[in-house]
Design an enzyme around this catalytic site. Structure first.
Site, PDB file in Angstrom:
ATOM      1  N   HIS A   1     -22.041  -1.868   7.988  1.00 23.74           N
ATOM      2  CA  HIS A   1     -22.787  -2.860   8.775  1.00 23.74           C
ATOM      3  C   HIS A   1     -21.874  -3.354   9.905  1.00 23.74           C
ATOM      4  O   HIS A   1     -20.706  -3.704   9.684  1.00 23.74           O
ATOM      5  CB  HIS A   1     -23.218  -4.011   7.861  1.00 23.74           C
ATOM      6  CG  HIS A   1     -23.684  -5.207   8.609  1.00 23.74           C
ATOM      7  ND1 HIS A   1     -24.612  -5.124   9.624  1.00 23.74           N
ATOM      8  CD2 HIS A   1     -23.323  -6.523   8.509  1.00 23.74           C
ATOM      9  CE1 HIS A   1     -24.814  -6.334  10.114  1.00 23.74           C
ATOM     10  NE2 HIS A   1     -24.053  -7.191   9.461  1.00 23.74           N
TER      11      HIS A   1
ATOM     12  N   CYS B   1     -28.476  -8.758   6.311  1.00 21.86           N
ATOM     13  CA  CYS B   1     -27.719  -7.613   6.859  1.00 21.86           C
ATOM     14  C   CYS B   1     -27.603  -6.466   5.854  1.00 21.86           C
ATOM     15  O   CYS B   1     -27.190  -5.368   6.226  1.00 21.86           O
ATOM     16  CB  CYS B   1     -26.342  -8.060   7.307  1.00 21.86           C
ATOM     17  SG  CYS B   1     -26.402  -9.406   8.482  1.00 21.86           S
TER      18      CYS B   1
ATOM     19  N   ASN C   1     -23.957  -7.859  16.300  1.00 18.46           N
ATOM     20  CA  ASN C   1     -24.459  -7.710  14.933  1.00 18.46           C
ATOM     21  C   ASN C   1     -25.993  -7.730  14.976  1.00 18.46           C
ATOM     22  O   ASN C   1     -26.579  -8.767  15.270  1.00 18.46           O
ATOM     23  CB  ASN C   1     -23.912  -8.880  14.104  1.00 18.46           C
ATOM     24  CG  ASN C   1     -24.394  -8.875  12.668  1.00 18.46           C
ATOM     25  OD1 ASN C   1     -25.337  -8.158  12.315  1.00 18.46           O
ATOM     26  ND2 ASN C   1     -23.770  -9.691  11.842  1.00 18.46           N
TER      27      ASN C   1
HETATM   28  N1  ACO Z   1     -15.380 -19.176  22.121  1.00 20.78           N
HETATM   29  C1  ACO Z   1     -14.255 -19.905  22.198  1.00 20.78           C
HETATM   30  N2  ACO Z   1     -13.791 -20.632  21.182  1.00 20.78           N
HETATM   31  C2  ACO Z   1     -14.502 -20.623  20.044  1.00 20.78           C
HETATM   32  C3  ACO Z   1     -15.689 -19.884  19.899  1.00 20.78           C
HETATM   33  C4  ACO Z   1     -16.120 -19.145  21.011  1.00 20.78           C
HETATM   34  N3  ACO Z   1     -17.251 -18.390  20.977  1.00 20.78           N
HETATM   35  N4  ACO Z   1     -16.171 -20.062  18.662  1.00 20.78           N
HETATM   36  C5  ACO Z   1     -15.327 -20.884  18.030  1.00 20.78           C
HETATM   37  N5  ACO Z   1     -14.309 -21.231  18.870  1.00 20.78           N
HETATM   38  C6  ACO Z   1     -13.178 -22.114  18.615  1.00 20.78           C
HETATM   39  C7  ACO Z   1     -13.448 -23.101  17.508  1.00 20.78           C
HETATM   40  O1  ACO Z   1     -14.108 -24.247  17.985  1.00 20.78           O
HETATM   41  C8  ACO Z   1     -12.052 -23.408  17.030  1.00 20.78           C
HETATM   42  O2  ACO Z   1     -11.475 -24.325  17.911  1.00 20.78           O
HETATM   43  P1  ACO Z   1     -10.513 -25.484  17.352  1.00 20.78           P
HETATM   44  O3  ACO Z   1      -9.346 -24.771  16.731  1.00 20.78           O
HETATM   45  O4  ACO Z   1     -10.172 -26.256  18.576  1.00 20.78           O
HETATM   46  O5  ACO Z   1     -11.331 -26.237  16.352  1.00 20.78           O
HETATM   47  C9  ACO Z   1     -11.309 -22.081  17.220  1.00 20.78           C
HETATM   48  O6  ACO Z   1     -12.097 -21.323  18.151  1.00 20.78           O
HETATM   49  C10 ACO Z   1     -11.159 -21.299  15.946  1.00 20.78           C
HETATM   50  O7  ACO Z   1     -12.425 -21.263  15.285  1.00 20.78           O
HETATM   51  P2  ACO Z   1     -12.627 -20.484  13.949  1.00 20.78           P
HETATM   52  O8  ACO Z   1     -14.036 -20.652  13.491  1.00 20.78           O
HETATM   53  O9  ACO Z   1     -11.534 -20.859  13.000  1.00 20.78           O
HETATM   54  O10 ACO Z   1     -12.394 -19.004  14.473  1.00 20.78           O
HETATM   55  P3  ACO Z   1     -12.202 -17.691  13.644  1.00 20.78           P
HETATM   56  O11 ACO Z   1     -10.918 -17.077  13.999  1.00 20.78           O
HETATM   57  O12 ACO Z   1     -12.491 -17.887  12.187  1.00 20.78           O
HETATM   58  O13 ACO Z   1     -13.331 -16.772  14.247  1.00 20.78           O
HETATM   59  C11 ACO Z   1     -15.492 -15.885  13.713  1.00 20.78           C
HETATM   60  C12 ACO Z   1     -14.693 -17.141  14.113  1.00 20.78           C
HETATM   61  C13 ACO Z   1     -15.395 -14.880  14.823  1.00 20.78           C
HETATM   62  C14 ACO Z   1     -16.939 -16.291  13.504  1.00 20.78           C
HETATM   63  C15 ACO Z   1     -14.870 -15.342  12.404  1.00 20.78           C
HETATM   64  O14 ACO Z   1     -14.790 -16.345  11.428  1.00 20.78           O
HETATM   65  C16 ACO Z   1     -15.622 -14.194  11.865  1.00 20.78           C
HETATM   66  O15 ACO Z   1     -15.591 -13.134  12.427  1.00 20.78           O
HETATM   67  N6  ACO Z   1     -16.300 -14.361  10.705  1.00 20.78           N
HETATM   68  C17 ACO Z   1     -17.142 -13.366  10.170  1.00 20.78           C
HETATM   69  C18 ACO Z   1     -18.514 -13.756  10.494  1.00 20.78           C
HETATM   70  C19 ACO Z   1     -19.428 -12.586  10.674  1.00 20.78           C
HETATM   71  O16 ACO Z   1     -19.066 -11.509  11.056  1.00 20.78           O
HETATM   72  N7  ACO Z   1     -20.658 -12.887  10.416  1.00 20.78           N
HETATM   73  C20 ACO Z   1     -21.637 -11.928  10.609  1.00 20.78           C
HETATM   74  C21 ACO Z   1     -22.907 -12.465  10.192  1.00 20.78           C
HETATM   75  S1  ACO Z   1     -23.151 -12.380   8.565  1.00 20.78           S
HETATM   76  C22 ACO Z   1     -23.126 -10.823   8.214  1.00 20.78           C
HETATM   77  O17 ACO Z   1     -23.477 -10.000   8.978  1.00 20.78           O
HETATM   78  C23 ACO Z   1     -22.570 -10.555   6.967  1.00 20.78           C
END
Ligand code: ACO
Length: 320
Positions: A247, A111, A277
């Protein structure tokens, strides 16, 4: 003498996939995705590939710059999802553009790829080794997704953005780039496993895997630090910057960066709601939309910042 952006372009596949569409193939909802990420829909490639998207974005950028392809000295494509291992994407774009003199190579920094490519073009131009460069970010991330993994697949989309840069009196004022391989495992997509006449394996094709929370923590810490480093180099403050083009990974990351920098969110244009993304393509797609909407005027100070797998991150300050 420095490097100026003189044209921008982008192209995204026609096929729109909404959060509701994804909820039909996995256990998720529009509400969950929109609230956690800001993303409402993304474009998904149905068969044209990275070269074709790059080419369309490039033609758009050349037209916007008012130049023809024969004026290019170099083509750099930032991508992690090339159609083939070789020839490189840039050479295939060159073939279609009909310029058979310029130097062509791909660059892989996930990215951060567009930022690294911009810095590379700037270095070539400052060294007098190139005058006019086409820089493209083109990605087909949908082919690297495990569509049963709801925590990662909902974040990404496909598309391409391009800019033309050339030697000029004003433009890029400062650049920074960093890498830290020690935390590389937080976002990975394995390559082709070794299999030859000596080594026999059941070849498995791997998908993108991510520790979302670690990536989140990395982004909200390093991006503000990197922007401060960039602005200190240029001896200006955040208040002197008109727009921050980050980004487009996640709205919550951008909100957090805006808060940490103490800069109003209005100065962080976003389009991730529509495209998700798109990795190396996200910054040039957004730049093109802002450029064509007339958001930038000559003299505006603009910060670009990318961050991603590697881990890699970087930023550039330019006067439009
Ligand atoms: N729909 C519904 N529920 C979901 C989903 C979904 N798509 N995905 C995960 N969950 C559930 C999980 O299973 C978990 O359930 P549980 O509590 O029963 O175990 C719950 O939601 C919470 O999951 P987390 O992973 O803790 O959710 P979080 O609030 O951290 O959000 C996310 C996840 C959106 C990926 C977040 O961590 C994030 O935004 N991270 C940044 C990642 C990013 O932007 N990466 C980009 C790529 S890399 C780059 O470009 C740099």
């Amino acid at each position: 003498m420095t490097t100026k952006i003189i044209g921008t372009g982008h192209y995204v596949p026609e096929r729109i996939v909404t959060n509701d569409d994804l909820a039909m193939i996995m256990d998720t909802s529009d509400e969950w995705i929109a609230e956690r990420t800001g993303i409402r829909q993304r474009r998904i490639d149905t068969g044209e590939g990275v070269v074709s998207m790059a080419l369309k974005a490039s033609k758009n950028a050349l037209e916007n710059a008012g130049i023809t392809a024969d004026m290019l000295d170099m083509i750099i494509v930032a991508t992690s999802t090339a159609d083939d291992l070789f020839p490189n994407t840039a050479s295939l774009v060159q073939r279609e553009l009909g310029n058979h003199q310029c130097v062509c190579f791909d660059l892989s920094a996930a990215c951060s790829g567009f930022l690294y490519a911009l810095n590379t073009a700037h270095a070539y131009i400052k060294a007098g080794m190139a005058k006019t460069v086409l820089i493209i970010g083109s990605e087909c991330l949908s082919k690297t997704m495990d569509w049963t993994d709801r925590s990662t697949s909902i974040l990404f989309g496909d598309g391409a953005g391009a800019v033309i840069v050339t030697e000029a009196e004003t433009g890029i004022e400062s650049v920074v780039a960093h890498s830290d391989g020690r935390k590389g495992e937080v976002i990975i997509c394995d390559g082709r496993p070794l299999e030859n006449f000596l080594v026999k394996k059941n070849v498995t094709y791997a998908y993108t895997q991510m520790d979302g929370q670690e990536v989140f923590r990395f982004a909200v810490k390093t991006v503000p630090e990197c922007i401060h480093e960039l602005l200190d180099q240029a001896k200006i403050g955040v208040e002197d910057v008109d727009y921050f083009i980050l980004h487009q990974a996640n709205e919550r990351i951008i909100r957090s960066v805006s808060k940490r920098l103490r800069v109003p969110l209005e100065r962080f244009p976003m389009n991730l709601h529509n495209y998700g993304n798109t990795s190396a393509a996200s910054i040039p797609i957004l730049l093109d939309e802002c450029n064509r909407n007339g958001l930038f005027v000559p003299g505006h100070k603009i910060v670009l910042s990318g961050f991603g797998a590697g881990l890699t991150w970087g930023a550039a300050l330019l006067t439009w």
